[in-house]
Design an enzyme around this catalytic site. Structure first.
Site, PDB file in Angstrom:
ATOM      1  N   CYS A 154      -2.470 -31.306 -28.948  1.00  0.00           N
ATOM      2  CA  CYS A 154      -3.685 -31.849 -29.557  1.00  0.00           C
ATOM      3  C   CYS A 154      -4.952 -31.135 -29.095  1.00  0.00           C
ATOM      4  CB  CYS A 154      -3.789 -33.343 -29.264  1.00  0.00           C
ATOM      5  SG  CYS A 154      -2.425 -34.294 -29.963  1.00  0.00           S
ATOM      6  N   HIS A 288     -12.298 -37.421 -27.188  1.00  0.00           N
ATOM      7  CA  HIS A 288     -10.980 -37.308 -27.816  1.00  0.00           C
ATOM      8  C   HIS A 288     -10.603 -38.669 -28.401  1.00  0.00           C
ATOM      9  CE1 HIS A 288      -7.211 -35.383 -28.646  1.00  0.00           C
ATOM     10  NE2 HIS A 288      -6.503 -36.151 -27.837  1.00  0.00           N
ATOM     11  N   HIS A 322      -5.824 -39.575 -36.178  1.00  0.00           N
ATOM     12  CA  HIS A 322      -5.615 -38.518 -35.183  1.00  0.00           C
ATOM     13  C   HIS A 322      -4.918 -37.349 -35.873  1.00  0.00           C
ATOM     14  CE1 HIS A 322      -4.989 -36.278 -31.689  1.00  0.00           C
ATOM     15  NE2 HIS A 322      -4.338 -37.136 -30.921  1.00  0.00           N
TER      16      HIS A 322
END
Length: 390
Positions: A154, A288, A322
């Site tokens: 990620c 994040h 996400h």
């Protein structure tokens, strides 16, 4: 090296890199659509049974059905070039585009066809499929320079931008396109995250006391990066400039972050030092903020330990979902829009904050000169990038 309130003086600053084009596609729409809907506090997440072999989940889908990575790559690259006022071929141009999943969905679909109908059903066209979005983009724009395809879970998006910045700062190119693409709504990806217990049941609520887990989303963000000289020469606009970045790894666990956060803190400090900034100079942090228990807790502790109380913070995953490897690039795009328009995006989905931070709850008009985007990935990948007005 000497310290001052807002700067860390370094002996030899690296060359500047400016962003002259952004191509963004998310569950909220393209760049302008996504930004407007985000500022309005809207979310592109909806409950959908996108894959008939699996139960329904809240998802950040771009269309009515899961998108493939190649059309998404081409779409985002086209948007970026159009925004920058550029037309292919762009031969002397670096290409750095990453993805944590790539064409996984296409291969899963091919495997299912073979399983159901035998080898004769294997799609012929899949053999010529570009192995990465970077190669697909290079073909599309006619680039004959360096082609890099980073993969850091990620953290891929920020890692890709950092690698492209280095290509310009070392004088190898005056222009590069960089970013990340993700089309993660596939049976294997959904089943894997479900097995881990990481998926939310109703929605994405970053930093909220009632947060349930992450919501997978499709998305892409591609940037046109140029030297200031080249941008001025062609009269291009600039959204902002890349100051510096930090890249570290925990070496702790395959999926859980290191609870003491040492490597994550080191990445942020590295970024600030390379950017000639002290923590007090940061006006906005795009977190994040995955809406998982561990990430949000560790990230909040990091921010509290490094930055003065009152720095504005938000995560936009409650609006986009996400997007895994693309999430850092999308966050960087929203940071650039915040600088360009002097307005901070809200932390969509946050109702009852668990942590004592200055969360942006509604779009906030304010002076923004320096923004920091954070991204953390499985395997303990930690990245941070600092962006400023140009």
């Amino acid at each position: 090296m000497s310290l001052s309130r807002n700067k860390i003086e370094v002996d030899k600053p690296l060359g500047e890199v400016v962003v002259t084009g952004i191509g963004l596609v998310s569950s909220l729409g393209t760049l302008k659509e996504s930004w407007q809907r985000l500022l309005a506090g809207e979310s592109g997440i909806r409950r959908d049974r996108a894959l008939l072999e699996l139960p329904s989940h809240p998802l950040g889908l771009i269309g009515q059905t899961p998108i493939s990575f190649l059309p998404l790559t081409e779409w985002a690259v086209e948007e970026a070039l159009q925004d920058a006022g550029l037309t292919p071929p762009l031969q002397d141009c670096g290409v750095v585009i990453g993805s944590s999943r790539g064409a996984q969905g296409t291969w899963e679909a091919a495997r299912l066809q073979v399983r159901q109908h035998g080898m004769g059903a294997f799609p012929q066209g899949i053999v010529g499929l570009p192995p990465s979005s970077a190669i697909a983009a290079a073909r599309k724009i006619g680039a004959t320079g360096a082609v890099l395809a980073p993969m850091a879970a990620c953290a891929t998006g920020i890692w890709s931008i950092a690698r492209a910045v280095e290509l310009l700062q070392t004088g190898q190119y005056q222009r590069a396109i960089a970013g990340a693409i993700e089309a993660p709504i596939t049976p294997l990806t959904l089943a894997g995250f479900a097995k881990m217990g990481a998926l939310a049941k109703t929605g994405c609520y970053p930093f909220d006391r009632q947060r349930e887990g992450l919501v997978l989303g499709e998305g892409a963000a591609i940037f046109v990066l140029e030297t200031p000289e080249l941008a001025r020469q062609r009269g291009a606009k600039a959204y902002g400039k890349i100051l510096g970045f930090g890249l570290t790894a925990d070496g702790h666990h395959v999926s859980a972050p290191d609870p003491n956060g040492k490597s994550a803190i080191a990445a942020v400090r590295q970024c600030l030092e390379r950017s000639n900034l002290n923590p007090s100079a940061i006006d906005y942090i795009h977190a994040h903020g995955t809406s998982t228990i561990l990430n949000d807790r560790n990230e909040a502790q990091l921010i509290q330990s490094l930055f003065p109380h009152g720095v504005a913070v938000s995560s936009t995953k409650g609006a986009t979902g996400h997007t895994l490897g693309a999430s850092g690039a999308i966050g960087a795009a929203f940071c650039l829009m915040a600088l360009h328009q002097q307005v901070l995006p809200p932390c969509v989905g946050l109702q009852n904050p668990e942590f004592d931070l200055d969360f942006v709850r509604k779009a906030r008009l304010t002076r923004v000169q320096h923004a920091l985007c954070l991204s953390f990935g499985f395997g303990g990948q930690n990245t941070a990038i600092a962006i400023a007005l140009f």
